[in-house]
Motif scaffolding. Structure first.
Motif, PDB file in Angstrom:
ATOM      1  N   GLN A 241       5.226  12.362 -12.102  1.00  0.00           N
ATOM      2  CA  GLN A 241       4.811  11.544 -10.952  1.00  0.00           C
ATOM      3  C   GLN A 241       3.665  12.226 -10.209  1.00  0.00           C
ATOM      4  OE1 GLN A 241       4.561  11.579  -7.527  1.00  0.00           O
ATOM      5  NE2 GLN A 241       4.316   9.377  -7.238  1.00  0.00           N
ATOM      6  N   HIS A 242       2.650  11.434  -9.847  1.00  0.00           N
ATOM      7  CA  HIS A 242       1.444  12.050  -9.277  1.00  0.00           C
ATOM      8  C   HIS A 242       0.877  11.301  -8.082  1.00  0.00           C
ATOM      9  CE1 HIS A 242      -2.255  14.282  -9.147  1.00  0.00           C
ATOM     10  NE2 HIS A 242      -3.000  13.245  -9.467  1.00  0.00           N
ATOM     11  N   TYR A 243       0.943   9.965  -8.092  1.00  0.00           N
ATOM     12  CA  TYR A 243       0.171   9.209  -7.097  1.00  0.00           C
ATOM     13  C   TYR A 243       0.808   7.843  -6.921  1.00  0.00           C
ATOM     14  CZ  TYR A 243      -3.911   7.052  -4.867  1.00  0.00           C
ATOM     15  OH  TYR A 243      -4.748   6.419  -3.989  1.00  0.00           O
ATOM     16  N   ILE A 244       0.697   7.283  -5.722  1.00  0.00           N
ATOM     17  CA  ILE A 244       1.157   5.897  -5.561  1.00  0.00           C
ATOM     18  C   ILE A 244      -0.051   5.006  -5.268  1.00  0.00           C
ATOM     19  CG2 ILE A 244       3.500   6.537  -4.822  1.00  0.00           C
ATOM     20  CD1 ILE A 244       2.606   5.727  -1.983  1.00  0.00           C
ATOM     21  N   MET A 245      -0.192   3.984  -6.112  1.00  0.00           N
ATOM     22  CA  MET A 245      -1.320   3.068  -5.921  1.00  0.00           C
ATOM     23  C   MET A 245      -1.073   2.184  -4.697  1.00  0.00           C
ATOM     24  SD  MET A 245      -1.748   4.194  -9.077  1.00  0.00           S
ATOM     25  CE  MET A 245      -0.566   3.470 -10.210  1.00  0.00           C
ATOM     26  N   GLY A 246       0.191   1.902  -4.384  1.00  0.00           N
ATOM     27  CA  GLY A 246       0.518   1.006  -3.282  1.00  0.00           C
ATOM     28  C   GLY A 246       0.446   1.704  -1.933  1.00  0.00           C
ATOM     29  N   GLY A 247       0.721   0.914  -0.888  1.00  0.00           N
ATOM     30  CA  GLY A 247       0.711   1.467   0.464  1.00  0.00           C
ATOM     31  C   GLY A 247       0.534   0.358   1.479  1.00  0.00           C
TER      32      GLY A 247
ATOM     33  N   TYR B 156       5.666  -0.155   7.935  1.00  0.00           N
ATOM     34  CA  TYR B 156       6.652  -1.148   7.448  1.00  0.00           C
ATOM     35  C   TYR B 156       7.674  -1.450   8.545  1.00  0.00           C
ATOM     36  CZ  TYR B 156      10.599  -2.536   4.297  1.00  0.00           C
ATOM     37  OH  TYR B 156      11.651  -3.154   3.675  1.00  0.00           O
ATOM     38  N   ARG B 157       8.145  -0.400   9.208  1.00  0.00           N
ATOM     39  CA  ARG B 157       9.123  -0.605  10.285  1.00  0.00           C
ATOM     40  C   ARG B 157       8.499  -1.331  11.468  1.00  0.00           C
ATOM     41  NH1 ARG B 157      12.226   5.331  10.154  1.00  0.00           N
ATOM     42  NH2 ARG B 157      12.893   5.156   7.978  1.00  0.00           N
ATOM     43  N   ALA B 158       7.181  -1.169  11.637  1.00  0.00           N
ATOM     44  CA  ALA B 158       6.500  -1.847  12.751  1.00  0.00           C
ATOM     45  C   ALA B 158       6.096  -3.271  12.388  1.00  0.00           C
ATOM     46  CB  ALA B 158       5.265  -1.035  13.167  1.00  0.00           C
ATOM     47  N   GLY B 159       6.460  -3.721  11.180  1.00  0.00           N
ATOM     48  CA  GLY B 159       6.202  -5.118  10.809  1.00  0.00           C
ATOM     49  C   GLY B 159       4.993  -5.340   9.928  1.00  0.00           C
ATOM     50  N   ALA B 160       4.311  -4.255   9.538  1.00  0.00           N
ATOM     51  CA  ALA B 160       3.118  -4.415   8.692  1.00  0.00           C
ATOM     52  C   ALA B 160       3.520  -4.637   7.237  1.00  0.00           C
ATOM     53  CB  ALA B 160       2.241  -3.166   8.803  1.00  0.00           C
ATOM     54  N   PRO B 161       2.684  -5.378   6.485  1.00  0.00           N
ATOM     55  CA  PRO B 161       2.964  -5.555   5.052  1.00  0.00           C
ATOM     56  C   PRO B 161       2.570  -4.320   4.244  1.00  0.00           C
ATOM     57  CG  PRO B 161       0.960  -6.744   5.672  1.00  0.00           C
ATOM     58  CD  PRO B 161       1.491  -6.111   6.934  1.00  0.00           C
ATOM     59  N   ILE B 162       3.352  -4.009   3.201  1.00  0.00           N
ATOM     60  CA  ILE B 162       2.951  -2.977   2.247  1.00  0.00           C
ATOM     61  C   ILE B 162       2.792  -3.653   0.882  1.00  0.00           C
ATOM     62  CG2 ILE B 162       3.862  -1.046   3.574  1.00  0.00           C
ATOM     63  CD1 ILE B 162       6.358  -1.014   1.987  1.00  0.00           C
ATOM     64  N   MET B 163       1.916  -3.110   0.056  1.00  0.00           N
ATOM     65  CA  MET B 163       1.485  -3.866  -1.138  1.00  0.00           C
ATOM     66  C   MET B 163       1.417  -2.970  -2.368  1.00  0.00           C
ATOM     67  SD  MET B 163      -1.901  -6.281  -1.200  1.00  0.00           S
ATOM     68  CE  MET B 163      -3.227  -5.223  -1.733  1.00  0.00           C
ATOM     69  N   ASP B 164       1.562  -3.548  -3.560  1.00  0.00           N
ATOM     70  CA  ASP B 164       1.441  -2.845  -4.858  1.00  0.00           C
ATOM     71  C   ASP B 164       2.401  -1.654  -4.958  1.00  0.00           C
ATOM     72  OD1 ASP B 164      -0.644  -4.617  -5.378  1.00  0.00           O
ATOM     73  OD2 ASP B 164      -2.242  -3.113  -5.267  1.00  0.00           O
ATOM     74  N   MET B 165       3.526  -1.709  -4.278  1.00  0.00           N
ATOM     75  CA  MET B 165       4.405  -0.534  -4.225  1.00  0.00           C
ATOM     76  C   MET B 165       5.045  -0.204  -5.578  1.00  0.00           C
ATOM     77  SD  MET B 165       4.294   0.986  -1.318  1.00  0.00           S
ATOM     78  CE  MET B 165       5.745   2.028  -1.272  1.00  0.00           C
ATOM     79  N   GLU B 166       5.071  -1.182  -6.508  1.00  0.00           N
ATOM     80  CA  GLU B 166       5.656  -0.902  -7.829  1.00  0.00           C
ATOM     81  C   GLU B 166       4.760   0.007  -8.662  1.00  0.00           C
ATOM     82  OE1 GLU B 166       4.249  -3.567  -6.750  1.00  0.00           O
ATOM     83  OE2 GLU B 166       3.455  -4.914  -8.282  1.00  0.00           O
ATOM     84  N   MET B 167       3.503   0.136  -8.264  1.00  0.00           N
ATOM     85  CA  MET B 167       2.540   0.850  -9.097  1.00  0.00           C
ATOM     86  C   MET B 167       2.550   2.346  -8.796  1.00  0.00           C
ATOM     87  SD  MET B 167       1.540  -1.396 -11.077  1.00  0.00           S
ATOM     88  CE  MET B 167       1.303  -3.166 -11.311  1.00  0.00           C
TER      89      MET B 167
END
Ligand SMILES: Cc1cc2nc3c(=O)[nH]c(=O)nc-3n(C[C@H](O)[C@H](O)[C@H](O)COP(=O)(O)OP(=O)(O)OC[C@H]3O[C@@H](n4cnc5c(N)ncnc54)[C@H](O)[C@@H]3O)c2cc1C
Length: 570
Positions: free
Chosen positions: A346-352, A221-232
């Protein structure tokens, strides 16, 4: 300046869990020179804790399309179907490959691989090694990597602090700190694969190890890449009330019941067909509803009983032996004789980090991501149990293969050392902070409890806005928070300060995306928008970083192949 000794590899992998090790093996098989770096000894990666198993349609009566449909439905139609088709169709071969390299999967009386039932699956398709499946696979992969001592370098107990980009925005290496000595080093690479796992530590409690701090997500993210589905964010239905430890879904797979204070199998009301084996988001919401409406068990009514005594004792001792120990050691309960108190945790993050089906990160050539750090997106709004191990292996392998092929056509880059000087200066300034104000650990605690209180199973605008304000404040406070250790040898304190920064970035993205998504889908349930709204929200939320360090929101399409959205019932 480039020192002649700077390490340089075709493929540099950050993370030595299942995704990282599978990527390393695939890249080495393809002839690439590889380095694999991990902030802990590889077999202490969180993958070692994976218990219940790995999904694959290997039963003759099964079909990968059925696995794919279950995954699409489990994702609440937010998963990308091209990626899901790849994962499910390649699964049987991958599990057989593991078997052939030495993973001792459980067999049935006729000598075939045994399969257990898991949530959201239309038939038994989870291969397992008792309830230590992750450990069994991780150790075998580590042995396999050993055989490539000529081309796989291992940097164990090295902590990656940043990605290094060249002037054209391509990823050409990383900066890392040798934890043992405190020495900083720049590593050049034709390709970098992030396999650095999830971010469960943003929440307290969590089933995740202390090392799951979202490093790779924040670095990308800091290097400018998109992250997605982070709410999940996935809440697992069965975690210990006392400390958030996981009781594997394998328990319900083997037949365990969930009971409320009246002794009712309440899942009848919520998922009459699948009962305890509905998908995790559905079961977690059902439990939380029972608790909120006063039908919970335990002193404060904040638990639910998981009754494993209905499973024959011999079977429990054989197939669930690890949770027999966990029950005794961490809850003082003999699960073969009495129910154990659990609740959603809390167990897992679907986003990334957003990737394509070969692990490539859009917009940053040379950067790949695989495993829990990545979002392909095969899990969409909700991951099915035992699909994560599969995800790590399939997309770890595909990333390793693709990166090795890409390396063949490229000259070795020489990563600039400017980023290393910045990171070294940052570390020196953290160490030099006066011991006043707040401690790093206090901020981490407040972050975890805030996220768990406000960004959990049930969400609404007010709670999410509150969480957002807290996260923004903590981001400011973290800039001056102090640590105790001023040394260079194994200074985990200073790494904790860096990890806190990563967790704050991940949490901010999660909260902002959860505020943005004004509907209920998968793990995101908004009491103020309780319906799924395909007309407006059948799309991914992508987040990239603005210049002023705030999240920038955009959207991307969900990929459909064979399955159109339909009402989701279990
Ligand atoms: C208790 C538990 C049980 C589970 N059971 C199952 C199951 O039965 N089936 C299933 O499918 N899924 C299960 N899951 C989920 C699954 O185990 C994980 O999603 C998966 O193992 C993640 O693998 P990974 O390779 O992506 O990352 P991890 O295994 O988390 O590895 C991350 C690696 O990155 C390294 N790393 C991180 N940051 C840095 C840094 N800054 N510098 C250097 N190295 C770094 C770490 O040292 C580590 O080697 C479970 C999860 C938990 C927590």
């Amino acid at each position: 300046m480039v020192r002649p000794s700077m390490p340089a590899h075709d493929v540099l992998i950050i993370g030595a869990g299942l995704a990282g090790q599978r990527a390393a093996l695939a890249a080495a098989d393809a002839g690439a020179t590889v380095a694999i770096m991990s902030k802990v000894h590889p077999v202490r990666s969180h993958s070692v804790a994976a218990a219940g198993g790995i999904n694959a349609a290997i039963n003759v009566a099964d079909d990968w399309r059925s696995h794919a449909y279950d995954t699409v439905k489990g994702s609440d139609f937010l998963g990308d179907q091209d990626a899901i088709e790849i994962m499910c169709s390649e699964a049987p071969k991958e599990v057989m490959h593991l078997e052939h390299i030495g993973v001792t999967f459980h067999r049935n009386e006729t000598g075939e691989l045994d399969l257990r039932a898991f949530g959201g699956a239309s038939m038994k398709r989870t291969a397992y090694v008792a309830d230590i499946t992750g450990q069994a696979i991780l150790h075998v992969l580590y042995e396999q990597i050993m055989k490539y001592s000529d081309r796989v370098d291992r940097y164990e107990e090295w902590f990656t602090t940043s990605l290094v980009l060249d002037d054209d925005g391509a990823c050409v290496g990383v900066v890392a700190r040798d934890i043992r000595t405190g020495v900083m080093e720049t590593f050049s690479a034709k390709n970098v694969i992030l396999a650095s796992g999830g971010a469960g530590q943003c929440f307290k409690p969590t089933t995740n190890g202390l090392i799951c701090t979202g490093d790779g997500i924040a670095q990308a993210y800091r290097a400018g890449a998109p992250i997605m589905d982070m709410e999940m964010i996935q809440y697992h239905p069965t975690t210990l009330v006392e400390n958030g430890f996981l009781i594997t879904e394998g328990a319900r797979g083997e037949g365990a019941h969930l009971l409320n204070a009246a002794g009712e199998r309440f899942m009848e009301k919520y998922a009459p067909n699948k009962m305890e084996l509905a998908s995790r988001d559905v079961v977690s919401r059902a439990e939380q509803t029972e608790i909120n409406e006063g039908r919970g068990v335990g002193p404060n009514g904040e638990g639910i009983y998981l009754d494993i005594t209905v499973v024959p004792k011999k079977r429990t001792l054989e197939a669930l032996r690890e949770i027999v120990n966990i029950g005794k050691d961490f809850a003082g309960v003999d699960i073969t004789a009495e129910p154990i108190m659990i609740r959603p945790g809390q167990h897992y993050i679907m986003g990334g980090v957003k990737t394509d089906v070969d692990g490539q990160v859009p917009g940053v050539p040379g950067l790949y991501a695989a495993g829990e750090v990545a979002c392909v997106s095969v899990h969409g709004g909700n991951r099915l149990g035992a699909n994560s191990l599969l995800d790590t292996l399939i997309f770890g392998r595909r990333s390793g293969e693709h990166a090795a092929a890409r390396a063949a056509g490229l000259p070795m880059p020489a990563a600039s050392e400017a980023q290393m000087r910045d990171d070294a200066a940052e570390i020196a300034s953290i160490i030099a902070r006066p011991r006043e104000g707040r401690r790093i650990s206090e901020i981490k605690d407040e972050l975890g409890t805030t996220m768990n209180d406000n960004v959990a199973v049930f969400r609404d605008e007010a709670k999410l806005q509150h969480a957002h304000e807290v996260v923004r404040r903590l981001k400011e406070e973290a800039k001056t928070a102090y640590i105790d250790d001023r040394g260079t040898v194994f200074n985990q304190d200073v790494l904790g300060a860096i990890e806190l920064g990563y967790m704050l970035d991940c949490s901010e993205a999660t909260v902002v995306a959860a505020i943005e998504r004004k509907e209920s889908r998968g793990a995101q349930f908004r009491t103020d928008y309780p319906e799924r709204n395909d007309d407006e929200w059948l799309k991914h939320i992508d987040i990239s970083r603005n210049g002023d360090d705030t999240p920038h929101i955009s959207y991307s399409e969900v990929t459909f192949t064979q399955w159109q959205p339909e009402e989701r019932k279990y």
